[in-house]
Design a protein around this motif. Structure first.
Motif, PDB file in Angstrom:
ATOM      1  N   LEU A 170       0.823  -1.208   0.000  1.00  0.00           N
ATOM      2  CA  LEU A 170       0.000   0.000   0.000  1.00  0.00           C
ATOM      3  C   LEU A 170       0.857   1.257   0.000  1.00  0.00           C
ATOM      4  CD1 LEU A 170      -2.772  -1.015   2.568  1.00  0.00           C
ATOM      5  CD2 LEU A 170      -2.965  -0.929   0.077  1.00  0.00           C
ATOM      6  N   ALA A 171       1.958   1.231   0.729  1.00  0.00           N
ATOM      7  CA  ALA A 171       2.808   2.415   0.803  1.00  0.00           C
ATOM      8  C   ALA A 171       3.514   2.700  -0.512  1.00  0.00           C
ATOM      9  CB  ALA A 171       3.836   2.243   1.915  1.00  0.00           C
ATOM     10  N   SER A 220      -0.681   7.277  -5.099  1.00  0.00           N
ATOM     11  CA  SER A 220      -1.830   7.982  -4.529  1.00  0.00           C
ATOM     12  C   SER A 220      -1.795   7.957  -3.003  1.00  0.00           C
ATOM     13  CB  SER A 220      -3.126   7.354  -5.037  1.00  0.00           C
ATOM     14  OG  SER A 220      -3.173   5.966  -4.708  1.00  0.00           O
ATOM     15  N   VAL A 221      -1.362   6.826  -2.435  1.00  0.00           N
ATOM     16  CA  VAL A 221      -1.263   6.735  -0.978  1.00  0.00           C
ATOM     17  C   VAL A 221      -0.166   7.666  -0.462  1.00  0.00           C
ATOM     18  CG1 VAL A 221      -0.750   5.159   0.929  1.00  0.00           C
ATOM     19  CG2 VAL A 221      -2.171   4.389  -0.965  1.00  0.00           C
ATOM     20  N   GLN A 222       0.946   7.738  -1.157  1.00  0.00           N
ATOM     21  CA  GLN A 222       2.021   8.634  -0.743  1.00  0.00           C
ATOM     22  C   GLN A 222       1.578  10.095  -0.783  1.00  0.00           C
ATOM     23  OE1 GLN A 222       5.221   7.664  -3.386  1.00  0.00           O
ATOM     24  NE2 GLN A 222       5.496   5.598  -2.570  1.00  0.00           N
ATOM     25  N   LEU A 228      -1.518  11.268  -0.630  1.00  0.00           N
ATOM     26  CA  LEU A 228      -2.523  11.501   0.403  1.00  0.00           C
ATOM     27  C   LEU A 228      -1.870  11.637   1.776  1.00  0.00           C
ATOM     28  CD1 LEU A 228      -5.503  11.660   1.220  1.00  0.00           C
ATOM     29  CD2 LEU A 228      -5.507   9.161   1.404  1.00  0.00           C
ATOM     30  N   GLY A 229      -0.874  10.807   2.064  1.00  0.00           N
ATOM     31  CA  GLY A 229      -0.184  10.918   3.345  1.00  0.00           C
ATOM     32  C   GLY A 229       0.526  12.245   3.513  1.00  0.00           C
TER      33      GLY A 229
END
Length: 469
Positions: free
Chosen positions: A68-69, A73-75, A77-78
């Motif tokens: 996930l990391a 997109s996850v990066q 958003l974080g």
């Protein structure tokens, strides 16, 4: 006697057999290398299937945190969440150090998000982590350390080291103001010793003697050791995950302004990893260190002992328990005998809000809200916390952990409940249960808390053989 072995198929290597392969194996290797279908009566796959062999391909873990990391997109958003979190501190915080951190960290997080979006995928994560680490940790920590600015707990730790060296006691006998209270156990004074050795006459001494630097170094060392114990392969480096975790607002803010809880986080993670790997002496010593830093780490000892008992039996569990309890008692007992009243007043009653001078720790958590209604609310808060912790203890005894991830989850659940329902608590305390849940999963590279079966393990019930094609 009629042989039941199918001609042309491999014979399992026996205990007293010196040959590595049988003639059947050689023939099978030669014939199976030809293009097209294998000859009639032969199969590329050995038959019958051996016990423990799985015919299904391994199922990928879709909830794997490492996978996930790696998503862009996850990066992004974080980074955006971190930038918004940091930008809120100059607006809502009444502490100058936290406002300074927010002013420096918010642009760094925004720039890290931009790098995640624009740079190539193989460079984006490393560049963003480096920018966030510099902007959210190194720059504000260097500025505050050079000017001697920190939260009160850093001063309390350094003063306790001074008292320990000069008087032999780490606690003031008659505290008058809130900064006179020392809510930590005697081993926490070790992090204040560099200040007593180096002083603060030069810029180097002010930075190198700061207790926050040694809090952070202990945190990093323990997480790296836990990663080395839990990693499934030797080719995985923990630098990027450790940089991302350190640069996150949850750790970066605590490290810059105070950082007193970081050693506790690290030693708890390391203790669970050592227990899973059957390092009984190391686990006992690390647990003893945790139990002599803060009394909130005491639940880590029974959790690790039950993990050892479940995996390796009674003797390793008893050995770890004896080492942990014995070393902890040897460290705490002198303070108990010399300053029993001060220890009880400052270490137990003060954090629970039971003294005339209340602790400055406060956040709109349920326990703090209940305690605000007076003595009745304070009693209800303590009662709810006690009942919840008894429930966690019953669950721990009924379902002992079988892996470091499961043990860390149980410890995180108990600590989160205690911090949420305690009469005095702050959001920063929740960093301990959060890291306990995240770091073992990142190190082991799996989401499930179940202990994976070792390769080649033979199940108790034999599986039926599949027919040949």
């Amino acid at each position: 006697m009629v042989s039941t072995r199918t001609p042309g198929y491999s014979r399992p290597r026996g205990r007293f057999t010196g040959r590595r392969r049988t003639p059947a194996q050689t023939f099978l290797t030669e014939t199976s290398s030809r293009p097209g279908r294998p000859p009639r009566g032969f199969s590329v796959r050995p038959f019958p299937r051996q016990r423990g062999e799985s015919t299904f391909p391994p199922t990928p873990d879709r909830l794997n945190p490492a996978r996930l990391a790696s998503l862009r997109s996850v990066q992004l958003l974080g980074c955006l969440i971190a930038a918004g979190w940091a930008a809120a501190f100059p607006l809502v915080s009444d502490l100058a150090n936290q406002r300074l951190w927010g002013l420096i960290a918010a642009p760094a997080y925004a720039l890290a998000g931009l790098l995640c979006l624009t740079l190539p995928r193989r460079f984006a994560a490393h560049a963003a982590a480096a920018v966030a680490l510099v902007g959210a940790v190194l720059v504000p920590l260097g500025l505050l350390a050079l000017h001697g600015r920190h939260q009160s707990e850093v001063m309390v730790v350094e003063r306790s080291a001074h008292l320990l060296l000069t008087t032999g006691d780490a606690y003031l006998p008659h505290p008058v103001v809130v900064t006179d209270y020392n809510p930590y156990l005697p081993a926490m004074a070790l992090f204040g010793l560099p200040r007593q050795v180096l002083g603060d006459s030069t810029a180097f001494a002010r930075v190198a003697g700061d207790a926050r630097i040694w809090f952070a170094l202990t945190f990093f060392a323990c997480l790296l050791a836990a990663w080395r114990l839990l990693r499934p392969s030797r080719d995985r480096a923990p630098l990027l995950p450790l940089a991302v975790l350190t640069a996150s607002p949850l750790i970066a803010l605590a490290l810059v302004v105070g950082g007193v809880d970081l050693p506790l986080i690290g030693v708890c993670c390391l203790a669970m990893a050592l227990a899973e790997r059957d390092r009984t002496v190391g686990a006992g010593l690390v647990l003893a260190l945790a139990c002599t830093l803060k009394w909130t780490a005491w639940p880590a000892l029974p959790v690790a002992v039950l993990l050892l008992w479940r995996l390796y039996g009674r003797r390793p569990a008893a050995r770890t328990a004896l080492i942990g309890v014995g070393v902890s008692t040897a460290v705490i007992l002198p303070s108990v005998l010399a300053q029993a009243d001060a220890l009880r007043e400052q270490v137990v009653r003060f954090p629970l809000g039971m003294t005339a001078i209340r602790t400055p720790a406060g956040s709109p958590l349920p326990g703090k809200v209940l305690a605000g209604f007076g003595p009745t609310g304070h009693t209800i808060s303590l009662a709810l916390m006690t009942v919840a912790l008894i429930g966690v203890a019953i669950w721990l005894l009924a379902r002992p952990p079988v892996s470091a991830i499961a043990a860390a989850d149980l410890l995180a659940a108990g600590l989160a409940i205690a911090f949420m329902l305690a009469p005095a608590g702050r959001f920063g305390y929740l960093a301990l249960p959060v890291v306990l849940m995240i770091w073992p999963r990142l190190a082991a590279r799996r989401w499930s808390s179940r202990r994976p079966a070792p390769p080649g393990r033979v199940p108790e019930t034999p599986e039926p053989a599949l027919p040949r094609s």
